[in-house]
Motif scaffolding. Sequence first.
Motif, PDB file in Angstrom:
ATOM      1  N   ILE A   1       0.866  -1.184   0.000  1.00  0.00           N
ATOM      2  CA  ILE A   1       0.000   0.000   0.000  1.00  0.00           C
ATOM      3  C   ILE A   1       0.898   1.227   0.000  1.00  0.00           C
ATOM      4  O   ILE A   1       1.866   1.290   0.765  1.00  0.00           O
ATOM      5  CB  ILE A   1      -0.900   0.019   1.258  1.00  0.00           C
ATOM      6  CG1 ILE A   1      -1.867  -1.168   1.254  1.00  0.00           C
ATOM      7  CG2 ILE A   1      -1.663   1.343   1.365  1.00  0.00           C
ATOM      8  CD1 ILE A   1      -2.608  -1.363   2.578  1.00  0.00           C
TER       9      ILE A   1
ATOM     10  N   ILE B   1       0.481   5.234   0.543  1.00  0.00           N
ATOM     11  CA  ILE B   1      -0.394   6.344   0.936  1.00  0.00           C
ATOM     12  C   ILE B   1       0.320   7.644   0.559  1.00  0.00           C
ATOM     13  O   ILE B   1       1.438   7.890   1.034  1.00  0.00           O
ATOM     14  CB  ILE B   1      -0.653   6.321   2.459  1.00  0.00           C
ATOM     15  CG1 ILE B   1      -1.200   4.959   2.924  1.00  0.00           C
ATOM     16  CG2 ILE B   1      -1.561   7.483   2.874  1.00  0.00           C
ATOM     17  CD1 ILE B   1      -2.613   4.667   2.567  1.00  0.00           C
TER      18      ILE B   1
ATOM     19  N   ASP C   1      -4.367   8.613   8.839  1.00  0.00           N
ATOM     20  CA  ASP C   1      -4.619   7.654   7.762  1.00  0.00           C
ATOM     21  C   ASP C   1      -5.531   6.539   8.253  1.00  0.00           C
ATOM     22  O   ASP C   1      -5.193   5.804   9.177  1.00  0.00           O
ATOM     23  CB  ASP C   1      -3.285   7.072   7.282  1.00  0.00           C
ATOM     24  CG  ASP C   1      -3.480   5.770   6.518  1.00  0.00           C
ATOM     25  OD1 ASP C   1      -4.407   5.708   5.692  1.00  0.00           O
ATOM     26  OD2 ASP C   1      -2.705   4.823   6.748  1.00  0.00           O
TER      27      ASP C   1
ATOM     28  N   ASN D   1      -7.023   4.581   5.734  1.00  0.00           N
ATOM     29  CA  ASN D   1      -7.120   3.674   4.589  1.00  0.00           C
ATOM     30  C   ASN D   1      -6.235   2.441   4.700  1.00  0.00           C
ATOM     31  O   ASN D   1      -6.621   1.356   4.272  1.00  0.00           O
ATOM     32  CB  ASN D   1      -6.793   4.435   3.297  1.00  0.00           C
ATOM     33  CG  ASN D   1      -7.856   5.478   2.980  1.00  0.00           C
ATOM     34  OD1 ASN D   1      -9.011   5.319   3.379  1.00  0.00           O
ATOM     35  ND2 ASN D   1      -7.481   6.549   2.312  1.00  0.00           N
ATOM     36  N   SER D   2      -5.044   2.589   5.277  1.00  0.00           N
ATOM     37  CA  SER D   2      -4.164   1.423   5.279  1.00  0.00           C
ATOM     38  C   SER D   2      -4.703   0.332   6.201  1.00  0.00           C
ATOM     39  O   SER D   2      -4.595  -0.848   5.880  1.00  0.00           O
ATOM     40  CB  SER D   2      -2.714   1.805   5.604  1.00  0.00           C
ATOM     41  OG  SER D   2      -2.616   2.424   6.835  1.00  0.00           O
ATOM     42  N   HIS D   3      -5.313   0.698   7.319  1.00  0.00           N
ATOM     43  CA  HIS D   3      -5.874  -0.338   8.197  1.00  0.00           C
ATOM     44  C   HIS D   3      -7.073  -1.024   7.531  1.00  0.00           C
ATOM     45  O   HIS D   3      -7.199  -2.254   7.589  1.00  0.00           O
ATOM     46  CB  HIS D   3      -6.290   0.258   9.542  1.00  0.00           C
ATOM     47  CG  HIS D   3      -6.776  -0.773  10.531  1.00  0.00           C
ATOM     48  ND1 HIS D   3      -5.993  -1.827  10.952  1.00  0.00           N
ATOM     49  CD2 HIS D   3      -7.965  -0.936  11.152  1.00  0.00           C
ATOM     50  CE1 HIS D   3      -6.685  -2.572  11.796  1.00  0.00           C
ATOM     51  NE2 HIS D   3      -7.886  -2.055  11.936  1.00  0.00           N
TER      52      HIS D   3
ATOM     53  N   ALA E   1      -5.589  -3.271   4.890  1.00  0.00           N
ATOM     54  CA  ALA E   1      -4.878  -4.395   5.517  1.00  0.00           C
ATOM     55  C   ALA E   1      -5.859  -5.484   5.937  1.00  0.00           C
ATOM     56  O   ALA E   1      -5.632  -6.679   5.701  1.00  0.00           O
ATOM     57  CB  ALA E   1      -4.075  -3.905   6.729  1.00  0.00           C
TER      58      ALA E   1
ATOM     59  N   VAL F   1       3.549  -1.045   3.957  1.00  0.00           N
ATOM     60  CA  VAL F   1       2.771   0.185   3.806  1.00  0.00           C
ATOM     61  C   VAL F   1       3.773   1.328   3.810  1.00  0.00           C
ATOM     62  O   VAL F   1       4.675   1.352   4.655  1.00  0.00           O
ATOM     63  CB  VAL F   1       1.781   0.402   4.978  1.00  0.00           C
ATOM     64  CG1 VAL F   1       1.039   1.727   4.817  1.00  0.00           C
ATOM     65  CG2 VAL F   1       0.801  -0.754   5.083  1.00  0.00           C
TER      66      VAL F   1
ATOM     67  N   SER G   1      -3.345   5.409  -2.465  1.00  0.00           N
ATOM     68  CA  SER G   1      -4.435   6.207  -1.909  1.00  0.00           C
ATOM     69  C   SER G   1      -3.988   7.652  -1.887  1.00  0.00           C
ATOM     70  O   SER G   1      -2.902   7.963  -1.394  1.00  0.00           O
ATOM     71  CB  SER G   1      -4.719   5.701  -0.488  1.00  0.00           C
ATOM     72  OG  SER G   1      -5.268   6.712   0.320  1.00  0.00           O
TER      73      SER G   1
END
Lengths: 242, 242
Positions: free
Chosen positions: A7, A9, A21, A23-25, A28, A41, A68
């Motif tokens: 990922i 970001i 952030d 989005n990464s969780h 994931a 990430v 993202s």
Amino acid sequence: MPKTAAIVIIGNEILSGKVKDENSHFLARELRALGVALKEVRVIPDDLRVIAGVVAESSRRFDFVFTSGGIGPTHDDITMKGIADGFGLGTVTNEKLRELIERRCGHEPSDVVLRMAELPEGAEMMEIEGMSFPPVRVRNVFIFPGIPELLRKKFTAIREMFRCEPFALRCLYVNEEECFIAGALDQVAREFREVEIGSYPKMNETDYKVLVTMESRDPGRLESAFNKLLGLIPREIIVRTA
Amino acid sequence: MPKTAAIVIIGNEILSGKVKDENSHFLARELRALGVALKEVRVIPDDLRVIAGVVAESSRRFDFVFTSGGIGPTHDDITMKGIADGFGLGTVTNEKLRELIERRCGHEPSDVVLRMAELPEGAEMMEIEGMSFPPVRVRNVFIFPGIPELLRKKFTAIREMFRCEPFALRCLYVNEEECFIAGALDQVAREFREVEIGSYPKMNETDYKVLVTMESRDPGRLESAFNKLLGLIPREIIVRTA
């Protein structure tokens, strides 16, 4: 064959601490549920050279890359150009996107807004029914907006294309400090290399001190490893299993 | 001279979506308040070669590196060895740490637990009054635990050593879509290169649609840029400034 992912970001607002952030969780968790092994990430700034370098490197190293952020209409939205640069591609105006922008922003949008319609050469706007601005794909890179609500909607629409062999999971809750179970965990980890064992001390839980997780793509080996561990740990410190 | 930083989050539990990383947002906010420019966050797995490569590379590229995770007593806690490998250093037992571990874990801790006392050669346990297990420093790398409560406490104890020239910030809340202000933002961004301008659309705010932030280490230039922008945007779409 198990797939790997990274990922990326993109956004100064995350690095400067102004925006957290989310989005990464989300990604994931989704990738794990789909059986994809997330390997990295990276949060990077709105900087053409950095975006180009990181995305191209991630594309070489992993099966899928999810980006993202940085695809809006303002001066700091340079993800598309950065990705094009990273692959040594030019950018071309996507006419469908240009029409969408003109419809939304009035008939004479400024040049910086129209730049939003410029995609890397060969980029594919994915076909999703009822979605006017679907995710864009360039090679193995899937490009998403930074706004969490939009990213979730767009990822959910294409998630099934990434599904592969799932991970099986077992959990063990222990009411003792990590150091008292470390020897047992180490022994099982050495014997069962294909089982990933995690040990997570918790400070704010009332009924246990450590959560042990075991995961594998091989459910049979996972059960053997889990049973081996249960036999090595004193029964009185086991709170529960799952 | 402004300083740069990178954060390296070490832990399979973050990549597998089991645990949400809280540390990078905390550190991002702290570093911003201290005037340090955070340039990258990387989340990487419990893998010796990856830790070694990423920490050494980050150490070369940035003034400060902050790591989180992988310093407990279990088999997957390999941050110290990874960092040592990355710098081409061996590890040596820290006697003070060994005593602490023996006191906490009983007089015959297993080998894997005692590995927790092995630090990279030349590592410094920072002196902090009343803190029995302070942060460890190797060159420009500051090593923190993954547990958020502990990381916060330890970082807070040493934060003042990182303070440098601060960022000044102005905010503008606008009640119109991004594309209608993009031209003005672009014009100001081109004229004021030393002012960082961010534009953040919000979907869940009731009284505005976009937050514009402007930041600079030069407060005078920031005010000029902010006033220039205010002059370019129609008064009726400005909700408030801060």
